[in-house]
Design a protein around this motif. Sequence first.
Motif, PDB file in Angstrom:
ATOM      1  N   LEU A  38      75.134  20.234  55.092  1.00  0.00           N
ATOM      2  CA  LEU A  38      76.033  19.477  55.428  1.00  0.00           C
ATOM      3  C   LEU A  38      77.112  19.991  55.868  1.00  0.00           C
ATOM      4  N   GLN A  39      77.542  19.645  57.242  1.00  0.00           N
ATOM      5  CA  GLN A  39      78.650  20.182  57.917  1.00  0.00           C
ATOM      6  C   GLN A  39      79.719  18.984  57.696  1.00  0.00           C
ATOM      7  N   ILE A  40      80.807  19.373  57.381  1.00  0.00           N
ATOM      8  CA  ILE A  40      82.161  18.397  57.047  1.00  0.00           C
ATOM      9  C   ILE A  40      83.026  18.978  57.985  1.00  0.00           C
ATOM     10  N   ASP A  41      83.383  17.945  59.070  1.00  0.00           N
ATOM     11  CA  ASP A  41      84.628  18.331  59.995  1.00  0.00           C
ATOM     12  C   ASP A  41      85.791  17.328  59.476  1.00  0.00           C
ATOM     13  N   ASN A  42      86.924  17.786  59.900  1.00  0.00           N
ATOM     14  CA  ASN A  42      88.154  17.036  59.718  1.00  0.00           C
ATOM     15  C   ASN A  42      88.336  16.452  58.425  1.00  0.00           C
ATOM     16  N   LEU A  43      88.250  17.320  57.487  1.00  0.00           N
ATOM     17  CA  LEU A  43      88.227  17.172  56.063  1.00  0.00           C
ATOM     18  C   LEU A  43      89.638  16.253  55.664  1.00  0.00           C
ATOM     19  N   LYS A  44      89.500  15.178  54.839  1.00  0.00           N
ATOM     20  CA  LYS A  44      90.314  14.460  54.199  1.00  0.00           C
ATOM     21  C   LYS A  44      90.591  14.386  52.945  1.00  0.00           C
ATOM     22  N   LEU A  45      91.694  14.181  52.475  1.00  0.00           N
ATOM     23  CA  LEU A  45      91.892  14.222  50.827  1.00  0.00           C
ATOM     24  C   LEU A  45      90.882  13.317  50.065  1.00  0.00           C
ATOM     25  N   GLU A  46      90.438  12.327  50.663  1.00  0.00           N
ATOM     26  CA  GLU A  46      89.543  11.364  49.868  1.00  0.00           C
ATOM     27  C   GLU A  46      88.111  12.182  49.834  1.00  0.00           C
ATOM     28  N   ASP A  47      87.797  13.168  50.526  1.00  0.00           N
ATOM     29  CA  ASP A  47      86.525  14.031  50.507  1.00  0.00           C
ATOM     30  C   ASP A  47      86.364  14.850  49.379  1.00  0.00           C
ATOM     31  N   THR A  48      87.463  14.981  48.687  1.00  0.00           N
ATOM     32  CA  THR A  48      87.614  15.755  47.270  1.00  0.00           C
ATOM     33  C   THR A  48      86.315  15.097  46.269  1.00  0.00           C
ATOM     34  N   ALA A  49      85.428  15.799  45.937  1.00  0.00           N
ATOM     35  CA  ALA A  49      84.418  15.340  45.122  1.00  0.00           C
ATOM     36  C   ALA A  49      83.334  16.525  44.687  1.00  0.00           C
ATOM     37  N   VAL A  50      82.588  16.143  43.889  1.00  0.00           N
ATOM     38  CA  VAL A  50      81.310  17.082  43.587  1.00  0.00           C
ATOM     39  C   VAL A  50      80.102  16.387  44.711  1.00  0.00           C
ATOM     40  N   TYR A  51      79.597  17.583  45.225  1.00  0.00           N
ATOM     41  CA  TYR A  51      78.537  17.277  46.389  1.00  0.00           C
ATOM     42  C   TYR A  51      77.130  17.599  45.832  1.00  0.00           C
ATOM     43  N   TYR A  52      76.085  16.558  45.855  1.00  0.00           N
ATOM     44  CA  TYR A  52      74.823  16.825  45.220  1.00  0.00           C
ATOM     45  C   TYR A  52      73.897  16.668  46.436  1.00  0.00           C
ATOM     46  N   CYS A  53      72.801  17.340  46.390  1.00  0.00           N
ATOM     47  CA  CYS A  53      71.782  17.306  47.284  1.00  0.00           C
ATOM     48  C   CYS A  53      70.760  16.531  46.474  1.00  0.00           C
ATOM     49  N   ASN A  54      69.526  15.899  46.954  1.00  0.00           N
ATOM     50  CA  ASN A  54      68.642  15.003  46.315  1.00  0.00           C
ATOM     51  C   ASN A  54      67.345  15.620  47.469  1.00  0.00           C
ATOM     52  N   ALA A  55      66.214  15.598  46.849  1.00  0.00           N
ATOM     53  CA  ALA A  55      65.039  15.913  47.323  1.00  0.00           C
ATOM     54  C   ALA A  55      63.926  15.016  46.896  1.00  0.00           C
ATOM     55  N   GLY A  56      63.258  14.342  47.930  1.00  0.00           N
ATOM     56  CA  GLY A  56      61.910  13.807  47.938  1.00  0.00           C
ATOM     57  C   GLY A  56      62.256  12.453  47.894  1.00  0.00           C
ATOM     58  N   GLY A  57      63.294  11.817  48.230  1.00  0.00           N
ATOM     59  CA  GLY A  57      63.488  10.328  48.255  1.00  0.00           C
ATOM     60  C   GLY A  57      63.355   9.784  49.737  1.00  0.00           C
ATOM     61  N   SER A  58      63.617   8.723  49.889  1.00  0.00           N
ATOM     62  CA  SER A  58      62.945   8.048  51.274  1.00  0.00           C
ATOM     63  C   SER A  58      64.309   7.141  51.665  1.00  0.00           C
ATOM     64  N   TYR A  59      64.427   7.066  52.968  1.00  0.00           N
ATOM     65  CA  TYR A  59      65.491   6.058  53.847  1.00  0.00           C
ATOM     66  C   TYR A  59      64.523   4.998  54.562  1.00  0.00           C
ATOM     67  N   GLU A  60      64.642   3.568  53.791  1.00  0.00           N
ATOM     68  CA  GLU A  60      63.938   2.381  54.091  1.00  0.00           C
ATOM     69  C   GLU A  60      64.996   1.225  54.385  1.00  0.00           C
ATOM     70  N   GLY A  61      64.914   0.693  55.445  1.00  0.00           N
ATOM     71  CA  GLY A  61      65.656  -0.377  55.555  1.00  0.00           C
ATOM     72  C   GLY A  61      67.146  -0.336  55.255  1.00  0.00           C
ATOM     73  N   GLY A  62      67.781   0.727  55.813  1.00  0.00           N
ATOM     74  CA  GLY A  62      69.081   0.778  55.463  1.00  0.00           C
ATOM     75  C   GLY A  62      69.520   1.406  54.432  1.00  0.00           C
ATOM     76  N   THR A  63      68.694   1.764  53.289  1.00  0.00           N
ATOM     77  CA  THR A  63      69.030   2.132  52.055  1.00  0.00           C
ATOM     78  C   THR A  63      68.269   3.311  51.754  1.00  0.00           C
ATOM     79  N   TYR A  64      68.917   4.197  50.925  1.00  0.00           N
ATOM     80  CA  TYR A  64      68.078   5.662  50.825  1.00  0.00           C
ATOM     81  C   TYR A  64      67.839   5.530  49.192  1.00  0.00           C
ATOM     82  N   TYR A  65      66.656   5.472  49.085  1.00  0.00           N
ATOM     83  CA  TYR A  65      65.924   5.765  47.725  1.00  0.00           C
ATOM     84  C   TYR A  65      65.615   6.800  47.171  1.00  0.00           C
ATOM     85  N   GLN A  66      66.674   7.073  46.115  1.00  0.00           N
ATOM     86  CA  GLN A  66      66.646   8.687  45.660  1.00  0.00           C
ATOM     87  C   GLN A  66      65.573   9.055  44.608  1.00  0.00           C
ATOM     88  N   SER A  67      65.267  10.243  44.497  1.00  0.00           N
ATOM     89  CA  SER A  67      64.214  10.783  43.711  1.00  0.00           C
ATOM     90  C   SER A  67      64.926  11.213  42.318  1.00  0.00           C
TER      91      SER A  67
END
Length: 123
Positions: free
Chosen positions: A81-110
Motif C-alpha cells: 500500500l503506497q500512501i502519498d501526500n500523507l495527512k494527519l488523519e492518516d494516523t492509524a494502525v494499518y491491517y491487511c486482509n486475505a481472502g475476502g471479496s469485493y462485490e457491488g461496491g462492498t468489500y466482504y472481509q475474511s
Amino acid sequence: QVQLVESGGGLVQAGGSLRLSCTASKNIFSDYTMAWFRSGPGQGREFLASITRNGETTNYADSVKGRFTISRDNAKNTVYLQIDNLKLEDTAVYYCNAGGSYEGGTYYQSGYWGQGTRVFVSS
C-alpha cells in the motif's frame, strides 16, 4: 491457515510518502484477493483498498482515491500500500486482509488478518 505480517509503518511528516507491505506465510497467496484496512484512534476498521488475485482489478474507498495505491507481487507473497501526500488523519494502525471479496461496491472481509503496522503522521 494464512498468516499475515504487515510492515513499513512509522513516524512520517505530513506531505510525505510511505509504502506498507503485507507478506503472507503460504504460497497460495496468489489465490487470494487482498485488502488493506486501517483503524484510527478510537475508530473501527475502515476499508481502504483491495486487489484481485492477478492484480488486474483494484478498488478504493472514495476517501483515499488518488493518494493510496495498492499493488501486489505474487512471487513474493506480498501486497503493498503506497500512501502519498500523507495527512494527519492518516494516523492509524494499518491491517491487511486475505481472502475476502469485493462485490457491488462492498468489500466482504475474511477472517485472515495481520497484527497491523502503526503509522503516525506529524505536522
